[in-house]
Design a protein around this motif. Structure first.
Motif, short mmCIF file in Angstrom:
data_model
loop_
_atom_site.label_atom_id
_atom_site.label_comp_id
_atom_site.label_asym_id
_atom_site.label_seq_id
_atom_site.Cartn_x
_atom_site.Cartn_y
_atom_site.Cartn_z
N ASP A 9 -10.23 38.16 66.81
CA ASP A 9 -9.85 36.98 66.24
C ASP A 9 -10.93 36.03 66.22
O ASP A 9 -10.88 35.46 65.53
N GLU A 10 -11.81 35.95 67.25
CA GLU A 10 -13.08 34.95 67.10
C GLU A 10 -13.74 35.29 66.22
O GLU A 10 -14.18 34.49 65.28
N SER A 11 -13.95 36.71 65.92
CA SER A 11 -14.86 37.21 64.83
C SER A 11 -14.39 36.99 63.51
O SER A 11 -15.28 36.62 62.63
N VAL A 12 -13.25 37.19 63.51
CA VAL A 12 -12.39 36.93 62.03
C VAL A 12 -12.64 35.56 61.75
O VAL A 12 -12.75 35.09 60.51
N LEU A 13 -12.29 34.58 62.69
CA LEU A 13 -12.41 33.16 62.28
C LEU A 13 -14.09 32.87 62.19
O LEU A 13 -14.01 32.05 61.14
N GLU A 14 -14.80 33.33 62.82
CA GLU A 14 -16.32 32.97 62.59
C GLU A 14 -16.69 33.74 61.00
O GLU A 14 -17.29 32.80 60.20
N ASP A 15 -16.06 34.87 60.48
CA ASP A 15 -16.40 35.09 59.34
C ASP A 15 -15.78 34.20 58.20
O ASP A 15 -16.34 34.16 57.40
N ARG A 16 -14.64 33.70 58.57
CA ARG A 16 -14.04 32.96 57.63
C ARG A 16 -14.86 31.61 57.40
O ARG A 16 -14.95 30.89 56.20
N LYS A 17 -15.37 31.07 58.47
CA LYS A 17 -16.24 29.92 58.32
C LYS A 17 -17.53 30.08 57.71
O LYS A 17 -17.89 29.44 56.84
N ARG A 18 -18.04 31.30 57.95
CA ARG A 18 -19.25 31.80 56.96
C ARG A 18 -18.86 31.98 55.33
O ARG A 18 -19.72 31.51 54.57
N GLN A 19 -17.63 32.39 55.25
CA GLN A 19 -17.12 32.55 53.88
C GLN A 19 -17.00 31.21 53.33
O GLN A 19 -17.46 31.01 52.02
N ARG A 20 -16.26 30.42 53.94
CA ARG A 20 -16.19 28.93 53.28
C ARG A 20 -17.41 28.51 53.20
O ARG A 20 -17.62 27.73 52.03
N SER A 21 -18.32 28.67 54.08
CA SER A 21 -19.67 27.83 53.98
C SER A 21 -20.43 28.43 52.80
O SER A 21 -21.01 27.63 51.94
N ALA A 22 -20.26 29.49 52.52
CA ALA A 22 -21.01 30.16 51.32
C ALA A 22 -20.51 29.76 50.25
O ALA A 22 -21.04 29.30 48.94
#
Length: 112
Positions: A9-22
């Protein structure tokens, strides 16, 4: 809930943050180019280059265009890539770093 479920869950949330930042950086690419161009034109050095064609930057124009394209492509891949694939989640961080570095390079090349 087990320890692995929490880390997933933490890795998915971190990935979503990166995706949003991009995505945000991709949206801000054009305003960055416009603001950098205006900053260059109102400067003494840039105004002299635009008006008289003298003391222009020795940096080739292709470098700025190339950095813009690299930033846009990396941003599109990082923002639009599917998050279900583990390899995409792993690559998104690297794409985001390349996108942000070339974003800064675009602004620096325009202002110089």
């Amino acid at each position: 809930m087990s320890q692995t479920d929490t880390s997933v869950d933490e890795s998915v949330l971190e990935d979503r943050k990166r995706q949003r930042s991009a995505g945000i950086a991709l949206i801000l690419l054009i305003p960055t180019v416009i603001a950098s161009g205006l900053l260059y034109v109102v400067s003494d050095h840039g105004g002299r280059c635009v008006t008289y064609g003298e003391s222009c930057s020795p940096v080739p124009d292709g470098w700025g265009c190339g950095a813009f394209i690299v930033s846009a492509v990396c941003g599109a891949l990082a923002a639009g890539g599917p998050g279900q694939r583990r390899w995409m989640r792993a690559a998104r961080g690297g794409l985001l770093v390349v996108q942000l570095l070339t974003h800064i390079a675009v602004a620096a090349l325009i202002v110089s």
